[in-house]
Write a protein that holds these residues in place. Structure first.
Motif, PDB file in Angstrom:
ATOM      1  N   THR A 127       0.846  -1.185   0.000  1.00 19.46           N
ATOM      2  CA  THR A 127       0.000   0.000   0.000  1.00 19.46           C
ATOM      3  C   THR A 127       0.879   1.232   0.000  1.00 19.46           C
ATOM      4  N   ASP A 128       0.301   2.369  -0.311  1.00 15.05           N
ATOM      5  CA  ASP A 128       1.058   3.614  -0.278  1.00 15.05           C
ATOM      6  C   ASP A 128       1.481   3.923   1.151  1.00 15.05           C
ATOM      7  N   ALA A 129       2.668   4.483   1.275  1.00 15.32           N
ATOM      8  CA  ALA A 129       3.214   4.799   2.597  1.00 15.32           C
ATOM      9  C   ALA A 129       2.855   6.217   3.005  1.00 15.32           C
ATOM     10  N   VAL A 130       1.584   6.517   3.056  1.00 18.49           N
ATOM     11  CA  VAL A 130       1.148   7.844   3.478  1.00 18.49           C
ATOM     12  C   VAL A 130       0.994   7.855   4.987  1.00 18.49           C
ATOM     13  N   GLU A 131       1.476   8.907   5.618  1.00 21.16           N
ATOM     14  CA  GLU A 131       1.387   9.117   7.057  1.00 21.16           C
ATOM     15  C   GLU A 131       1.683   7.854   7.860  1.00 21.16           C
ATOM     16  N   ASP A 132       0.642   7.175   8.354  1.00 20.78           N
ATOM     17  CA  ASP A 132       0.862   5.988   9.181  1.00 20.78           C
ATOM     18  C   ASP A 132       0.707   4.696   8.392  1.00 20.78           C
ATOM     19  N   GLY A 133       0.630   4.773   7.077  1.00 21.89           N
ATOM     20  CA  GLY A 133       0.522   3.577   6.233  1.00 21.89           C
ATOM     21  C   GLY A 133      -0.817   2.870   6.352  1.00 21.89           C
ATOM     22  N   GLY A 134      -1.780   3.474   7.025  1.00 25.03           N
ATOM     23  CA  GLY A 134      -3.089   2.837   7.190  1.00 25.03           C
ATOM     24  C   GLY A 134      -3.092   1.746   8.233  1.00 25.03           C
ATOM     25  N   VAL A 135      -2.199   1.859   9.203  1.00 24.57           N
ATOM     26  CA  VAL A 135      -2.043   0.805  10.199  1.00 24.57           C
ATOM     27  C   VAL A 135      -3.340   0.491  10.942  1.00 24.57           C
ATOM     28  N   GLY A 136      -4.153   1.487  11.232  1.00 22.26           N
ATOM     29  CA  GLY A 136      -5.394   1.250  11.984  1.00 22.26           C
ATOM     30  C   GLY A 136      -6.334   0.283  11.302  1.00 22.26           C
ATOM     31  N   PRO A 137      -6.806   0.580  10.075  1.00 19.05           N
ATOM     32  CA  PRO A 137      -7.722  -0.336   9.391  1.00 19.05           C
ATOM     33  C   PRO A 137      -7.091  -1.693   9.094  1.00 19.05           C
ATOM     34  N   ILE A 138      -5.800  -1.696   8.815  1.00 24.22           N
ATOM     35  CA  ILE A 138      -5.119  -2.963   8.498  1.00 24.22           C
ATOM     36  C   ILE A 138      -5.099  -3.860   9.724  1.00 24.22           C
ATOM     37  N   ARG A 139      -4.602  -3.343  10.828  1.00 28.01           N
ATOM     38  CA  ARG A 139      -4.494  -4.176  12.031  1.00 28.01           C
ATOM     39  C   ARG A 139      -5.854  -4.523  12.615  1.00 28.01           C
ATOM     40  N   HIS A 159      -2.255 -11.394  12.782  1.00 26.90           N
ATOM     41  CA  HIS A 159      -1.475 -10.226  13.157  1.00 26.90           C
ATOM     42  C   HIS A 159      -0.763  -9.685  11.925  1.00 26.90           C
ATOM     43  N   ALA A 160      -0.407  -8.411  11.960  1.00 23.77           N
ATOM     44  CA  ALA A 160       0.257  -7.755  10.837  1.00 23.77           C
ATOM     45  C   ALA A 160       1.683  -7.386  11.227  1.00 23.77           C
ATOM     46  N   THR A 161       2.601  -7.564  10.284  1.00 22.30           N
ATOM     47  CA  THR A 161       3.998  -7.216  10.487  1.00 22.30           C
ATOM     48  C   THR A 161       4.427  -6.269   9.373  1.00 22.30           C
ATOM     49  N   LEU A 162       5.052  -5.169   9.729  1.00 20.64           N
ATOM     50  CA  LEU A 162       5.569  -4.215   8.758  1.00 20.64           C
ATOM     51  C   LEU A 162       6.917  -4.731   8.259  1.00 20.64           C
ATOM     52  N   ILE A 163       7.011  -5.013   6.966  1.00 18.29           N
ATOM     53  CA  ILE A 163       8.241  -5.579   6.410  1.00 18.29           C
ATOM     54  C   ILE A 163       9.134  -4.511   5.799  1.00 18.29           C
ATOM     55  N   ARG A 164       8.567  -3.675   4.941  1.00 15.37           N
ATOM     56  CA  ARG A 164       9.381  -2.671   4.252  1.00 15.37           C
ATOM     57  C   ARG A 164       8.654  -1.339   4.262  1.00 15.37           C
ATOM     58  N   ALA A 165       9.386  -0.292   4.643  1.00 17.75           N
ATOM     59  CA  ALA A 165       8.795   1.051   4.674  1.00 17.75           C
ATOM     60  C   ALA A 165       9.911   2.072   4.794  1.00 17.75           C
ATOM     61  N   ALA A 166       9.585   3.303   4.464  1.00 22.26           N
ATOM     62  CA  ALA A 166      10.531   4.409   4.622  1.00 22.26           C
ATOM     63  C   ALA A 166      10.824   4.605   6.111  1.00 22.26           C
ATOM     64  N   ASP A 167      11.949   5.227   6.396  1.00 15.87           N
ATOM     65  CA  ASP A 167      12.356   5.440   7.792  1.00 15.87           C
ATOM     66  C   ASP A 167      11.300   6.178   8.606  1.00 15.87           C
ATOM     67  N   ALA A 168      10.670   7.186   8.008  1.00 17.36           N
ATOM     68  CA  ALA A 168       9.655   7.958   8.739  1.00 17.36           C
ATOM     69  C   ALA A 168       8.469   7.079   9.127  1.00 17.36           C
ATOM     70  N   LEU A 169       8.048   6.211   8.229  1.00 16.81           N
ATOM     71  CA  LEU A 169       6.929   5.315   8.531  1.00 16.81           C
ATOM     72  C   LEU A 169       7.334   4.280   9.576  1.00 16.81           C
ATOM     73  N   ARG A 170       8.542   3.744   9.454  1.00 21.87           N
ATOM     74  CA  ARG A 170       9.022   2.768  10.444  1.00 21.87           C
ATOM     75  C   ARG A 170       9.118   3.402  11.835  1.00 21.87           C
ATOM     76  N   ALA A 171       9.416   4.701  11.895  1.00 26.40           N
ATOM     77  CA  ALA A 171       9.490   5.386  13.188  1.00 26.40           C
ATOM     78  C   ALA A 171       8.097   5.629  13.766  1.00 26.40           C
ATOM     79  N   ALA A 172       7.087   5.754  12.895  1.00 25.70           N
ATOM     80  CA  ALA A 172       5.732   6.064  13.349  1.00 25.70           C
ATOM     81  C   ALA A 172       4.891   4.832  13.644  1.00 25.70           C
ATOM     82  N   VAL A 173       5.227   3.698  13.024  1.00 23.17           N
ATOM     83  CA  VAL A 173       4.405   2.491  13.134  1.00 23.17           C
ATOM     84  C   VAL A 173       5.246   1.346  13.705  1.00 23.17           C
TER      85      VAL A 173
END
Length: 108
Positions: free
Chosen positions: A37-49, A58-72
């Motif tokens: 999915t697009d890496a906007v703001e929080d990557g949509g973590v709420g609806p996904i999880r 459960h959901a695991t974040l595999i690949r994302a920009a540094d800013a998204l990894r810091a936020a999620v």
């Protein structure tokens, strides 16, 4: 990846797709749902999880920009007792917390 019961994979994908644009790949007969999915703001973590948790997965974040990894968080937040156990295990192997601090779970 989103490990979910194989019979729930299509429902979980539909719930997520209803909340945000995403592409899915079913693996392990639907028991592992990979999503991009697009890496906007929080990557949509709420609806996904939320959709994944409703199926017992459960959901695991595999690949994302540094800013998204810091936020999620990479992994789903662990309940109190399980989180405390994970911290004790980490402390037993890395008491000075020098090996990738916070890499997988914040504060551990």
């Amino acid at each position: 990846p989103l490990p979910v019961p194989p019979g729930d994979a299509a429902r979980v994908a539909a719930a997520i797709a209803g909340a945000r644009a995403a592409e899915f790949f079913y693996d392990w007969g639907g028991g592992m749902l990979w999503m991009a999915t697009d890496a906007v703001e929080d990557g949509g973590v709420g609806p996904i999880r939320t959709a994944v948790a409703a199926s017992g997965g459960h959901a695991t974040l595999i690949r994302a920009a540094d800013a998204l990894r810091a936020a999620v968080p990479v992994f789903e937040p662990q309940p109190g007792a399980l989180g405390a156990l994970a911290a004790r295990v980490k402390d037993s192997f890395d008491p000075k917390r020098i090996l990738n601090p916070g890499r997988m779970v914040a504060g551990v």
